[in-house]
Design a protein around this motif. Structure first.
Motif, mmCIF file in Angstrom:
data_model
loop_
_atom_site.group_PDB
_atom_site.id
_atom_site.type_symbol
_atom_site.label_atom_id
_atom_site.label_comp_id
_atom_site.label_asym_id
_atom_site.label_seq_id
_atom_site.Cartn_x
_atom_site.Cartn_y
_atom_site.Cartn_z
ATOM 1 N N ASN A 161 -0.283 4.993 -2.011
ATOM 2 C CA ASN A 161 0.527 4.397 -0.840
ATOM 3 C C ASN A 161 1.618 5.433 -0.187
ATOM 4 O O ASN A 161 1.787 5.104 0.762
ATOM 5 N N GLY A 162 1.996 6.290 -1.054
ATOM 6 C CA GLY A 162 3.013 7.165 -0.492
ATOM 7 C C GLY A 162 2.146 8.023 0.497
ATOM 8 O O GLY A 162 3.110 8.598 1.369
ATOM 9 N N ASP A 176 8.011 9.742 -1.671
ATOM 10 C CA ASP A 176 7.335 10.242 -0.758
ATOM 11 C C ASP A 176 8.310 10.346 0.590
ATOM 12 O O ASP A 176 9.251 9.927 0.659
ATOM 13 N N ILE A 230 6.802 6.242 5.834
ATOM 14 C CA ILE A 230 7.539 5.524 6.689
ATOM 15 C C ILE A 230 8.824 4.426 6.265
ATOM 16 O O ILE A 230 9.511 4.023 6.994
ATOM 17 N N ILE A 273 10.484 1.359 3.602
ATOM 18 C CA ILE A 273 10.315 -0.116 3.524
ATOM 19 C C ILE A 273 11.587 -0.637 4.240
ATOM 20 O O ILE A 273 12.744 -0.359 3.678
ATOM 21 N N ARG A 284 1.933 -7.927 2.451
ATOM 22 C CA ARG A 284 1.786 -6.614 3.239
ATOM 23 C C ARG A 284 2.807 -6.490 4.368
ATOM 24 O O ARG A 284 2.943 -7.582 4.920
ATOM 25 N N ALA A 293 2.303 -2.402 8.296
ATOM 26 C CA ALA A 293 1.299 -1.686 7.496
ATOM 27 C C ALA A 293 -0.220 -2.188 7.764
ATOM 28 O O ALA A 293 -1.311 -1.811 7.626
ATOM 29 N N GLY A 332 -6.220 -1.818 3.279
ATOM 30 C CA GLY A 332 -5.177 -2.464 2.065
ATOM 31 C C GLY A 332 -5.426 -3.945 1.777
ATOM 32 O O GLY A 332 -5.687 -4.758 2.705
ATOM 33 N N THR A 333 -5.124 -4.273 0.724
ATOM 34 C CA THR A 333 -5.230 -5.703 0.212
ATOM 35 C C THR A 333 -3.874 -6.192 -0.188
ATOM 36 O O THR A 333 -3.868 -7.612 -0.208
ATOM 37 N N GLY A 334 -2.886 -5.671 -0.214
ATOM 38 C CA GLY A 334 -1.619 -6.345 -0.539
ATOM 39 C C GLY A 334 -1.439 -6.483 -2.111
ATOM 40 O O GLY A 334 -0.848 -7.367 -2.492
ATOM 41 N N GLY A 382 -2.310 -3.897 -4.797
ATOM 42 C CA GLY A 382 -1.845 -2.813 -5.565
ATOM 43 C C GLY A 382 -0.458 -2.821 -6.149
ATOM 44 O O GLY A 382 -0.528 -2.838 -7.383
ATOM 45 N N SER A 414 1.417 -5.239 -6.883
ATOM 46 C CA SER A 414 1.255 -6.935 -7.738
ATOM 47 C C SER A 414 0.841 -6.198 -9.155
ATOM 48 O O SER A 414 1.208 -6.660 -10.135
ATOM 49 N N SER A 424 10.158 6.622 0.761
ATOM 50 C CA SER A 424 10.230 5.696 -0.515
ATOM 51 C C SER A 424 10.484 6.274 -1.915
ATOM 52 O O SER A 424 9.670 7.415 -2.083
ATOM 53 N N PHE A 479 9.962 5.185 -5.996
ATOM 54 C CA PHE A 479 9.633 4.377 -6.991
ATOM 55 C C PHE A 479 10.161 4.892 -8.225
ATOM 56 O O PHE A 479 9.573 5.753 -8.620
HETATM 57 P P1 ADP Z 1 -1.584 -2.520 -0.055
HETATM 58 O O1 ADP Z 1 -1.206 -1.041 0.018
HETATM 59 O O2 ADP Z 1 -3.143 -2.612 -0.382
HETATM 60 O O3 ADP Z 1 -1.336 -3.175 1.308
HETATM 61 P P2 ADP Z 1 0.340 -2.928 -2.016
HETATM 62 O O4 ADP Z 1 0.819 -3.935 -2.930
HETATM 63 O O5 ADP Z 1 0.095 -1.440 -2.736
HETATM 64 O O6 ADP Z 1 -0.802 -3.247 -1.190
HETATM 65 O O7 ADP Z 1 1.744 -2.644 -1.067
HETATM 66 C C1 ADP Z 1 1.964 -3.784 -0.194
HETATM 67 C C2 ADP Z 1 2.805 -3.340 0.783
HETATM 68 O O8 ADP Z 1 4.042 -2.795 0.643
HETATM 69 C C3 ADP Z 1 2.004 -2.566 1.710
HETATM 70 O O9 ADP Z 1 1.315 -3.289 2.303
HETATM 71 C C4 ADP Z 1 3.120 -1.827 2.437
HETATM 72 O O10 ADP Z 1 3.445 -2.498 3.670
HETATM 73 C C5 ADP Z 1 4.374 -1.474 1.668
HETATM 74 N N1 ADP Z 1 4.328 -0.536 0.815
HETATM 75 C C6 ADP Z 1 3.697 0.037 -0.418
HETATM 76 N N2 ADP Z 1 4.140 1.217 -0.706
HETATM 77 C C7 ADP Z 1 4.597 1.727 0.178
HETATM 78 C C8 ADP Z 1 5.193 3.159 0.437
HETATM 79 N N3 ADP Z 1 5.136 3.996 -0.284
HETATM 80 N N4 ADP Z 1 5.931 3.343 1.550
HETATM 81 C C9 ADP Z 1 6.150 2.133 2.695
HETATM 82 N N5 ADP Z 1 5.597 1.104 2.205
HETATM 83 C C10 ADP Z 1 4.984 0.840 1.086
#
Ligand code: ADP
Length: 423
Positions: free
Chosen positions: A327-328, A356, A359, A361, A375, A379, A386-388, A390, A392, A415, A417
């Motif tokens: 994601n990063g 990272d 962009i 959040i 999502r 994004a 992407g599935t939204g 990861g 979760s 961001s 984590f």
């Molecule tokens: P996916 O990446 O498959 O969309 P995730 O559950 O991993 O699903 O992430 C959900 C949403 O959170 C992403 O669609 C994105 O919008 C946001 N996101 C996750 N990680 C980051 C990050 N490191 N920086 C910015 N936005 C993020």
């Protein structure tokens, strides 16, 4: 003759009166003696027996002199008392076990007498009851429950019913059972909301998965049909779109499998993992995205003892980190995308920080990113695959691990984590 007769009669009367007086006097003496000595002595001894019985001390301590019958009486009473005491302690133990059992049950269990007063009640779901009211009509706060009890009484039969209490927004399973032997009712109330929620989440999940799969599938189908008659100039573009949609379907299926694996694999499997093994494995797993983005991945470890091993569940930690690292890089528009993973060993926990320069959040979206299929809109367009799911999955694993995850993020800057997991 008459004179003599008279004198004799007088004498007899006199003797009789004296005798009566004598016996009365004797009786009085005996009574006095009995009352003041014998009875008092008996009372004293009985009182001593009583005091000793009450104190529960050993019988040797009691002084009963030569009174064999009192001694025997004492022994009988003592033996009887012993038996009673042991029965009482047996009953106490049984009561304790029973109380433990009924309080361990995750329902409210109540025994109602024929007038619907509470006779036994455990301490579960206390919010359903008024305090210090012993009749169920006044003692139960919600009419929905009382109606079920009334129905059982009216129809004179056992009832099992699921109800919804609007005020609480909760579902309850109410069971009213009439105890045949006595005019009593056994009432049990179980909160069904969590079970209902699980079913609801699963239902939503399946419908979301189907929906999410349907979109790329429709795209693939559409572009494949279009491809047949398409001019060469757009063919490559169409093929790219089809490819991206296939990637998306693949990702959904992989995440879907990971989720079902997580749900059945709640056991934490700790092993010794070296810094080298962890960083190499992760670098290899994310090399595709690093190459694509021309990114830079950095690892830093601070363990309590230098060159020691991490005690972690390798499979779960790598699943978490792979998701966060990917994601990063994915949500990153920087010219030099960078993800830094820092792992600190504390006394009782490991702190893992994944940072990272992507962009970022939006503040009001931060809580939502851990929801299934969520999502952030921006994004959605930049990462079609992407599935939204990861994050979760990440949250679910950390929950099973009894750890915590927090996010700090600033739009346009990146961001962070922060994970904490117990050792
Ligand atoms: P996916 O990446 O498959 O969309 P995730 O559950 O991993 O699903 O992430 C959900 C949403 O959170 C992403 O669609 C994105 O919008 C946001 N996101 C996750 N990680 C980051 C990050 N490191 N920086 C910015 N936005 C993020």
């Amino acid at each position: 003759m008459n004179g003599i007769e008279h004198t004799i009669k007088d004498e007899i009367r006199q003797i009789f009166i004296y005798e009566v007086l004598f016996f009365l006097f004797l009786n009085f003496i005996i009574y006095f003696f009995y009352k003041n000595f014998l009875k008092a002595d008996l009372y004293k001894k009985l009182n001593r027996i009583k005091a000793f019985l009450e104190s529960g001390k050993d019988k040797k301590e009691i002084y009963l002199g030569d009174d064999q019958w009192i001694l025997q009486f004492w022994r009988v009473v003592k033996a009887w008392q012993q038996e009673n005491l042991s029965n009482i302690s047996k009953l106490d133990k049984e009561k304790e076990i029973l109380t433990k059992i009924i309080s361990a049950v995750d329902s409210a269990i109540i025994l109602l007498d024929k007038d619907f007063n509470f006779t036994v009640k455990n301490n579960n779901l206390l919010y359903l009851f008024e305090r210090s009211k012993y009749n169920c009509i006044q003692g139960i706060k919600y009419i929905e429950i009382i109606e079920v009890i009334r129905e059982a009484q009216l129809k004179n039969k056992d009832i099992k019913k699921e109800i919804y209490i609007q005020d609480l927004k909760k579902y309850f399973l109410i069971t009213v059972k009439k105890l045949d032997s006595r005019e009593e009712y056994l009432l049990s109330i179980k909160d069904m909301t969590p079970a209902r929620e699980i079913v609801e989440v699963q239902r939503k999940f399946i419908s979301n998965v189907s929906h999410e799969l349907k979109t790329p599938l429709t795209n693939i189908k559409g572009y494949l049909i279009a491809l047949k008659d398409a001019p060469d100039s757009v063919k490559e573009n169409f093929i790219n779109i089809i490819e991206r949609n296939i990637d998306k379907m693949e990702n959904i299926i992989v995440d879907f499998l990971n989720i079902s694996k997580m749900e059945s694999l709640n056991i934490i499997n700790i092993s010794q993992v070296s810094e080298e093994k962890l960083s190499t494995f992760l670098k290899e797993s994310v090399q595709g995205i690093i190459k694509k983005k021309n990114g830079f991945l950095e690892f830093k470890f601070e363990l309590l003892e230098k060159d020691s091993y991490l005690q972690i569940d390798f499979e779960k930690i790598t699943m978490i980190l792979k998701n966060l690292i990917e994601n990063g890089f994915i949500y990153n528009h920087s010219e030099n995308p960078k993800v830094a993973v820092n792992i600190y060993e504390m006394r009782k926990t490991y702190k893992i920080i994944v940072q990272d320069n992507g962009i970022g959040i939006e503040k009001n979206k931060i809580d939502k990113i851990f929801e299934r299929f969520y999502r952030v809109d921006k994004a959605r367009t930049s990462n079609v695959a992407g599935t939204g799911l990861g994050l979760s999955i990440v949250k679910e694993i950390i929950k099973n691990y009894e750890g915590e995850i927090k996010v700090l993020s600033e739009e346009g800057k990146g961001s962070t984590f922060i994970i904490s997991i117990p050792k």
